[in-house]
Design an enzyme around this catalytic site. Structure first.
Site, PDB file in Angstrom:
ATOM      1  N   ASN A 126      -2.477  12.968  -4.851  1.00  0.00           N
ATOM      2  CA  ASN A 126      -3.654  13.377  -5.627  1.00  0.00           C
ATOM      3  C   ASN A 126      -4.105  14.780  -5.256  1.00  0.00           C
ATOM      4  O   ASN A 126      -4.466  15.588  -6.119  1.00  0.00           O
ATOM      5  CB  ASN A 126      -4.796  12.386  -5.400  1.00  0.00           C
ATOM      6  N   ASP A 164       0.857  -1.174   0.000  1.00  0.00           N
ATOM      7  CA  ASP A 164       0.000   0.000   0.000  1.00  0.00           C
ATOM      8  C   ASP A 164       0.900   1.234   0.000  1.00  0.00           C
ATOM      9  O   ASP A 164       1.811   1.344   0.819  1.00  0.00           O
ATOM     10  CB  ASP A 164      -0.904  -0.001   1.240  1.00  0.00           C
ATOM     11  N   ASP A 201      -2.107   8.913 -11.209  1.00  0.00           N
ATOM     12  CA  ASP A 201      -2.178   7.791 -12.148  1.00  0.00           C
ATOM     13  C   ASP A 201      -0.789   7.386 -12.624  1.00  0.00           C
ATOM     14  O   ASP A 201      -0.500   6.190 -12.788  1.00  0.00           O
ATOM     15  CB  ASP A 201      -3.051   8.165 -13.343  1.00  0.00           C
ATOM     16  N   GLU A 206      -4.775   2.350  -4.206  1.00  0.00           N
ATOM     17  CA  GLU A 206      -3.305   2.244  -4.140  1.00  0.00           C
ATOM     18  C   GLU A 206      -2.861   0.935  -3.499  1.00  0.00           C
ATOM     19  O   GLU A 206      -1.727   0.799  -3.067  1.00  0.00           O
ATOM     20  CB  GLU A 206      -2.728   3.430  -3.357  1.00  0.00           C
ATOM     21  N   HIS A 259      -4.882  14.153 -10.005  1.00  0.00           N
ATOM     22  CA  HIS A 259      -5.069  12.718 -10.237  1.00  0.00           C
ATOM     23  C   HIS A 259      -4.244  12.206 -11.420  1.00  0.00           C
ATOM     24  O   HIS A 259      -3.936  11.014 -11.482  1.00  0.00           O
ATOM     25  CB  HIS A 259      -6.553  12.415 -10.463  1.00  0.00           C
TER      26      HIS A 259
END
Length: 296
Positions: free
Chosen positions: A184, A176, A193, A219, A189
């Site tokens: 973000n 994680d 990405d 994530e 975003h």
């Protein structure tokens, strides 16, 4: 997969012209038989053979109509249209043979050869459709099993692979990204990405043969591995953790990852292993992040 909707206006216009030309050709063929060839003393059109040929003609017309109506791939459409057109001309000649006396050159070289060539082209169209269907099936299967953003396996396929592998033993890494929400919120975003895509690339690069990296959602990532020693699993987790810490998407974007490690116990299911490893992942976060922890 091809988008036929963009071609539809052009295809409709092209197909209408082709059908008009074919209709004129068929009408000319019928008039030639009726006006220039001698009629038979007795018509066999409604005999068993004649009715069978009428049935064949109806089937070919139906197939031709379907090929013109449906948005087929270009290659398959061309094969089927050419083949069915020849076959249709041959079928009309077959029916006229029950009404008029055809010369041998027309019945043998025109009618029969045209039917054979038409059937060959139709077979080519069928094989083209089969290849297209196989490609579409593979694309749909890929979409169903992979995560669109990273190209890794998704949770659905991860569970399926794990169920197959657990009979022979397996190991699991759960990862994680630490403080990913801040990326973000700060950079947008699109940068987030890019981070997820780069992490997917790192997992694919470091995953050993027989292993399967997957994105479980957001994530959260996982690496499903064949059974291995604890030392080797720990080394792999550290390689991935250090590679994530070293990745640089853009200036100011630095991330780390917390990792949970676990090996399947005797009589344990994948779900139970995942729960134990998930607890190890959250323990790694609670102990300061950017570290690897063993399940239980």
């Amino acid at each position: 997969m091809p988008d036929f909707s963009e071609k539809k206006p052009y295809l409709l216009q092209h197909r209408r012209r082709f059908m008009l030309v074919l209709g004129i050709l068929l009408l000319a063929e019928i008039l030639f038989h009726l006006l220039w060839l001698p009629w038979l003393p007795q018509s066999w059109l409604f005999s068993v053979g004649g009715l069978a040929e009428l049935t064949v003609l109806a089937i070919i017309v139906l197939m031709f109509w379907g090929a013109q109506r449906e948005p087929l791939p270009d290659a398959a459409y061309n094969w089927l249209t050419c083949g069915l057109s020849l076959w249709l001309v041959s079928a009309v000649a077959d029916i006229m043979d029950e009404v008029v006396e055809q010369p041998r050159w027309l019945s043998a070289f025109g009618e029969d050869l045209m039917r054979v060539f038409g059937m060959v082209l139709v077979a080519g169209g069928v094989f083209s459709l089969m290849r297209h269907a196989r490609r579409v099936h593979q694309q749909l299967q890929s979409l169903a099993n992979t995560d669109e953003l990273t190209g890794l396996f998704n949770r659905r396929h991860f569970n399926r692979l794990g169920a197959d592998m657990q009979r022979h033993g397996l190991a699991l890494l759960l990862l994680d990204l630490d403080h990913f929400k801040q990326v973000n919120d700060t950079f947008g975003h699109s940068v987030g990405d890019e981070v997820l895509q780069e992490l997917g690339r790192i997992l694919s690069l470091h995953c050993p043969p027989g292993g399967y990296p997957a994105r479980l959602g957001g994530e959260e990532f996982a690496v499903l591995l064949p059974a291995m020693t604890a030392g080797r699993l720990h080394d792999l987790a550290e390689q991935i953790r250090l590679a994530v810490a070293a990745m640089c998407i853009k200036p100011g974007v630095r991330l780390t990852t917390s990792v949970g490690m676990g090996c399947l116990r005797s009589g344990e299911t994948l779900e139970q292993l995942q729960q134990r490893t998930d607890r190890a992942l959250y323990r790694a976060k609670a102990l300061g992040r950017n570290r690897s922890e063993w399940a239980d």
